[in-house]
Design a protein around this motif. Structure first.
Motif, PDB file in Angstrom:
ATOM      1  N   GLN A   1       0.526   5.378   1.206  1.00  0.00           N
ATOM      2  CA  GLN A   1      -0.267   6.389   1.895  1.00  0.00           C
ATOM      3  C   GLN A   1       0.420   7.733   1.697  1.00  0.00           C
TER       4      GLN A   1
ATOM      5  N   TYR B   1       0.839  -1.175   0.000  1.00  0.00           N
ATOM      6  CA  TYR B   1       0.000   0.000   0.000  1.00  0.00           C
ATOM      7  C   TYR B   1       0.887   1.243   0.000  1.00  0.00           C
TER       8      TYR B   1
ATOM      9  N   LEU C   1       3.473   0.800   2.937  1.00  0.00           N
ATOM     10  CA  LEU C   1       3.160  -0.221   3.933  1.00  0.00           C
ATOM     11  C   LEU C   1       3.003  -1.576   3.260  1.00  0.00           C
TER      12      LEU C   1
ATOM     13  N   PHE D   1      -0.029  -5.253   9.329  1.00  0.00           N
ATOM     14  CA  PHE D   1       0.844  -4.322   8.627  1.00  0.00           C
ATOM     15  C   PHE D   1       2.252  -4.284   9.212  1.00  0.00           C
ATOM     16  N   GLY D   2       3.197  -4.074   8.320  1.00  0.00           N
ATOM     17  CA  GLY D   2       4.566  -3.839   8.738  1.00  0.00           C
ATOM     18  C   GLY D   2       4.746  -2.417   9.225  1.00  0.00           C
ATOM     19  N   PRO D   3       5.954  -2.083   9.680  1.00  0.00           N
ATOM     20  CA  PRO D   3       6.213  -0.757  10.244  1.00  0.00           C
ATOM     21  C   PRO D   3       6.261   0.357   9.214  1.00  0.00           C
ATOM     22  N   GLY D   4       6.399   0.014   7.934  1.00  0.00           N
ATOM     23  CA  GLY D   4       6.373   1.029   6.886  1.00  0.00           C
ATOM     24  C   GLY D   4       7.725   1.575   6.510  1.00  0.00           C
TER      25      GLY D   4
ATOM     26  N   PHE E   1       4.245   7.073   2.329  1.00  0.00           N
ATOM     27  CA  PHE E   1       4.498   6.052   3.345  1.00  0.00           C
ATOM     28  C   PHE E   1       4.064   4.728   2.742  1.00  0.00           C
TER      29      PHE E   1
END
Lengths: 110, 114
Positions: B38, B36, B90, B105-108, B88
């Motif tokens: 953002q 994803y 993800l 979700f991972g930390p991004g 960002f």
């Protein structure tokens, strides 16, 4: 095409008061998810709602799902500062994807 | 227990440079994997998802690509970054099945393109 709408997009809350945010979706689905995102951070899973009438509660947050109305609500009881964050609902779409709403940013002030 | 890693955590790249972001999942096998993006102050845009090695579905036409060379590894790439690629990023996984559509979700990775 599945669309997910959240409202309000921004909510300024006073400590100690109750509030509700809404998540509407456009096509049939029986799975809905709520996530929380703190500023600059990733998404954290809050609730998984898998059937009509499902209700989940965690602390001051309570989520419910009405699949007939295609509506989920996230109710906040006696808001506290720690609840300030952005909350996303996401609806399962046929296949493997989740469709996310735009998010509701909550700000709690004393 | 399952964990998801992303790296790098932050990245500043010039316009026109290449990109490679990596995501790995531990503690599960054959996960569905997602990328994803953002943008600042915006919602999540699904870019790619994968249900298995070498299987990539693209949701948005753009200058990005994804690959899944191993079961628990998902890579996001670009040959030439654009300013609009800032955001960002993800990575998320799900185990599949009825309750398994819950995505974790991972930390991004925060990418800034200058």
């Amino acid at each position: 095409e599945l669309k997910v709408e959240q409202n309000p997009l921004f909510l300024s809350m006073q400590e100690g008061k109750n509030y509700t945010i809404y998540c509407n979706y456009s096509t049939t689905s029986d799975r809905l998810y709520w996530y929380r995102q703190d500023p600059g951070k990733s998404l954290e899973s809050l609730f998984v709602l898998l059937s009509n009438g499902a209700v989940k509660q965690e602390g001051r947050l309570m989520a419910s799902l009405d699949t007939k109305a295609r509506l989920s609500t996230l109710h906040i009881t006696a808001a506290v500062h720690d609840l300030s964050a952005t909350y996303f609902c996401a609806v399962h779409q046929a296949g493997t994807a989740l469709i996310f709403g735009k998010g509701t940013t909550l700000s709690v002030s004393s | 227990s399952q964990t998801i890693h992303q790296w790098p955590a932050t990245l500043v790249q010039p316009v026109g440079s290449p990109l490679s972001l990596e995501c790995t999942v531990e503690g599960t096998s054959n996960p569905n994997l997602y990328w994803y993006r953002q943008a600042a102050g915006r919602g999540l845009q699904l870019l790619f998802y994968s249900v298995g090695i070498g299987q990539i579905s693209s949701e948005v036409p753009q200058n990005l690509s994804a690959s899944r060379p191993q079961d628990r590894q998902f890579i996001l790439s670009s040959k030439k970054l654009l300013l609009s690629d800032s955001g960002f990023y993800l990575c998320a996984w799900t185990g599949g099945g009825r309750a398994g559509n819950e995505q974790f979700f991972g930390p991004g990775t925060r990418l800034t393109v200058l």
